[in-house]
Design a protein around this motif. Structure first.
Motif, PDB file in Angstrom:
ATOM      1  N   HIS A 119       0.832  -1.276   0.194  1.00  0.00           N
ATOM      2  CA  HIS A 119      -0.130   0.062  -0.060  1.00  0.00           C
ATOM      3  C   HIS A 119       0.822   1.130   0.067  1.00  0.00           C
ATOM      4  CE1 HIS A 119      -1.991   2.980   2.480  1.00  0.00           C
ATOM      5  NE2 HIS A 119      -2.892   2.867   1.560  1.00  0.00           N
ATOM      6  N   HIS A 123       1.390   4.308  -3.214  1.00  0.00           N
ATOM      7  CA  HIS A 123       1.242   5.727  -3.006  1.00  0.00           C
ATOM      8  C   HIS A 123       2.611   6.402  -3.079  1.00  0.00           C
ATOM      9  CE1 HIS A 123      -2.902   6.348  -1.388  1.00  0.00           C
ATOM     10  NE2 HIS A 123      -2.826   5.323  -0.541  1.00  0.00           N
ATOM     11  N   LYS A 130      10.195   5.461  -8.301  1.00  0.00           N
ATOM     12  CA  LYS A 130       8.947   5.056  -8.443  1.00  0.00           C
ATOM     13  C   LYS A 130       9.099   3.493  -8.954  1.00  0.00           C
ATOM     14  CE  LYS A 130       4.956   5.551 -11.500  1.00  0.00           C
ATOM     15  NZ  LYS A 130       4.879   4.247 -12.099  1.00  0.00           N
ATOM     16  N   GLN A 152      -4.179   0.385  -7.337  1.00  0.00           N
ATOM     17  CA  GLN A 152      -3.639   1.577  -7.188  1.00  0.00           C
ATOM     18  C   GLN A 152      -4.245   2.811  -7.974  1.00  0.00           C
ATOM     19  OE1 GLN A 152       0.170   2.209  -9.616  1.00  0.00           O
ATOM     20  NE2 GLN A 152       1.144   2.880  -7.652  1.00  0.00           N
ATOM     21  N   HIS A 155      -7.583   3.268  -6.030  1.00  0.00           N
ATOM     22  CA  HIS A 155      -7.269   3.772  -4.579  1.00  0.00           C
ATOM     23  C   HIS A 155      -6.913   5.472  -4.661  1.00  0.00           C
ATOM     24  CE1 HIS A 155      -6.467   3.437  -0.325  1.00  0.00           C
ATOM     25  NE2 HIS A 155      -5.317   3.804  -0.492  1.00  0.00           N
ATOM     26  N   HIS A 156      -5.949   5.802  -5.729  1.00  0.00           N
ATOM     27  CA  HIS A 156      -5.533   7.207  -5.896  1.00  0.00           C
ATOM     28  C   HIS A 156      -6.741   7.896  -6.157  1.00  0.00           C
ATOM     29  CE1 HIS A 156      -3.331  10.541  -7.210  1.00  0.00           C
ATOM     30  NE2 HIS A 156      -4.169  10.600  -8.360  1.00  0.00           N
ATOM     31  N   ARG A 157      -7.767   7.203  -6.780  1.00  0.00           N
ATOM     32  CA  ARG A 157      -9.082   8.069  -7.038  1.00  0.00           C
ATOM     33  C   ARG A 157      -9.758   8.257  -5.890  1.00  0.00           C
ATOM     34  NH1 ARG A 157     -11.107   5.453 -11.000  1.00  0.00           N
ATOM     35  NH2 ARG A 157     -10.022   6.459 -12.732  1.00  0.00           N
ATOM     36  N   HIS A 159      -8.635   8.435  -2.795  1.00  0.00           N
ATOM     37  CA  HIS A 159      -7.814   9.581  -1.935  1.00  0.00           C
ATOM     38  C   HIS A 159      -8.056  10.962  -2.462  1.00  0.00           C
ATOM     39  CE1 HIS A 159      -4.986   7.998   1.114  1.00  0.00           C
ATOM     40  NE2 HIS A 159      -5.439   6.652   0.563  1.00  0.00           N
ATOM     41  N   SER A 160      -8.141  10.897  -3.800  1.00  0.00           N
ATOM     42  CA  SER A 160      -8.263  12.389  -4.466  1.00  0.00           C
ATOM     43  C   SER A 160      -9.753  12.739  -4.248  1.00  0.00           C
ATOM     44  CB  SER A 160      -8.209  12.230  -5.896  1.00  0.00           C
ATOM     45  OG  SER A 160      -6.740  11.878  -6.271  1.00  0.00           O
ATOM     46  N   PRO A 349      -0.796  11.478   1.343  1.00  0.00           N
ATOM     47  CA  PRO A 349      -0.613  10.109   1.207  1.00  0.00           C
ATOM     48  C   PRO A 349       0.826   9.626   0.783  1.00  0.00           C
ATOM     49  CG  PRO A 349      -2.437  10.881  -0.260  1.00  0.00           C
ATOM     50  CD  PRO A 349      -1.532  12.232   0.281  1.00  0.00           C
ATOM     51  N   MET A 350       1.864  10.441   0.446  1.00  0.00           N
ATOM     52  CA  MET A 350       3.110  10.082   0.325  1.00  0.00           C
ATOM     53  C   MET A 350       3.949  10.209   1.332  1.00  0.00           C
ATOM     54  SD  MET A 350       3.472  11.846  -3.861  1.00  0.00           S
ATOM     55  CE  MET A 350       5.168  10.826  -4.105  1.00  0.00           C
TER      56      MET A 350
END
Length: 427
Positions: A119, A123, A130, A152, A155-157, A159-160, A349-350
């Motif tokens: 996970h 992120h 990368k 990924q 999941h990014h969407r 968080h956004s 998240p990073m």
């Protein structure tokens, strides 16, 4: 509201017969910009150190190997003549299954920690490189039956767009209309007819969620954005979840899962399906349980707001999460603080998980009552949340869950309330 509704507060002092929404605590959404919040967090806490992430990963792999090795002695030891003679046949069998339960508990936590590392990679929090993130994330998640690149992307969407009724990916609340419940203005409502389940059925539904929710989300978009077409899933390269440029990444994820299918089938032929289930299958089921339980409790609570477009922004959505004392020291050690310090993760998240504790102190100091934390025992919190978070209203830009009696614990402050919603409902 620095704590959640798990703690006693004004809304919890009302009896059912005196419930009035005029008496509920009021919520005013966060006023700060993301830049202002970022400025309150020391810059060094955003730094990613690949070597440190590698050490945590190696620690997890070593623990998993040691626990696996110890488990190899369970059956031979407790089935031996010495054990049977010393403990009696029944006692030896009980001790054997007790040892397996201990193995499944800890190996499940260790596997979940490995999933958390993947996970982090998803992120870009594991390393500034990368390629390193993608290689490690792909391996760890594929090992645990998660399509890395496909997950990924969605999941990014999430968080956004977290806490957005229109765009969030998971744990989007059902509305009154979704459940076919009439509006309060249409007259008295017997909520028992719509939401009344026996405790036995509720327990069954909760267990079903814990075991099957993640595979069901990946395969059928269960609990996902309800505006997506039927049959939306994470394995179709042409799914609405993905762009054309992401097609190859989805195919790569599918190849990884197909490889795991082959490996597990071959291992089952070699050692037997029951052995694979004991050593690997049940710990993997534990991962899906812990992961769903953690994320569900992060994003679902009677005091967490959801927003429609008129009031949503990224930082408000990020604050609509709650940190929880999840399994005490075991949650912190095995799960890499993923449950204890999740709010800061939604803002940044990073940021590596090992900076979460310190960064949360600064975040809490800056946003004050907009930071939420609960120390309620997590299995009690799971039961209460599952019963109390039933639906939200069809109108309004700031929404809070209502329970099985149609009652809320919080309401938007006056300037943020829709005139179409009754200012109070008394029963």
């Amino acid at each position: 509201m620095a704590t959640t509704a798990d703690s006693a507060g004004p809304a919890r002092t009302q009896s059912a017969s005196t419930y009035s929404e005029d008496q509920l605590p009021e919520f005013t959404p966060m006023p700060w910009t993301l830049s202002e919040i970022r400025a309150a967090i020391p810059a060094h806490l955003h730094a990613r150190q690949t070597w440190k992430g590698m050490l945590y990963l190696l620690r997890d792999i070593l623990m998993a190997a040691i626990v696996w090795k110890l488990a190899l002695y369970i059956d031979p030891s407790f089935k031996s003549e010495t054990a049977v003679r010393t403990l009696t046949p029944v006692g030896a069998e009980a001790a054997r299954w007790g040892a397996w339960l201990v193995y499944w508990w800890f190996q499940g936590l260790i596997f979940t920690g490995i999933w958390v590392i993947g996970h982090e990679c998803g992120h870009g929090a594991f390393s500034s490189n990368k390629r390193i993130c993608d290689i490690i994330g792909f391996i760890t998640h594929t090992f645990l039956w998660t399509p890395y690149f496909s997950w990924q992307i969605s999941h990014h969407r999430h968080h956004s767009n977290h806490a957005s009724m229109e765009r969030d990916e998971v744990y989007v609340p059902k509305t009154r209309a979704d459940l076919g419940i009439p509006k309060e203005s249409e007259g008295a409502i017997d909520y028992e007819d719509y939401l009344g389940d026996t405790p036995i059925y509720t327990l069954f539904a909760l267990i079903r969620q814990q075991v099957l929710a993640f595979p069901a989300y990946l395969l059928f978009n269960v609990s996902g954005q309800k505006n997506y077409p039927k049959w939306t899933n994470h394995f179709d390269p042409n799914s609405i979840l993905f762009t054309k440029r992401q097609r190859n990444a989805v195919i790569m994820s599918n190849i990884g899962i197909a490889t795991m299918v082959y490996i597990v089938l071959e291992a089952s032929r070699t050692w037997g399906a029951s052995e694979i289930m004991k050593y690997y299958g049940i710990p993997w089921l534990s991962v899906t349980h812990w992961f769903i339980m953690i994320t569900y409790l992060h994003h679902t609570d009677v005091e967490l707001p959801h927003y429609r477009n008129g009031q949503w922004n990224f930082q408000r959505g990020a604050a609509a999460t709650v940190d929880r004392n999840f399994l005490g020291w075991q949650g912190r050690f095995f799960l890499h603080d993923v449950a204890h310090f999740h709010v800061i993760h939604h803002f940044f998240p990073m940021m590596p998980f090992y900076h979460g504790p310190e960064a949360t102190k600064y975040l809490k100091e800056f946003i004050g009552d907009h930071y939420r934390y609960s120390d309620k025992p997590v299995f009690k919190a799971l039961w209460d949340t599952y019963n109390n978070c039933q639906f939200v209203e069809d109108e309004g830009d700031i929404l809070f869950y209502r329970d099985r009696k149609g009652q809320a614990r919080v309401r938007p402050a006056e300037p943020f309330r829709e005139s179409t919603i009754s200012a109070s409902v008394s029963r």
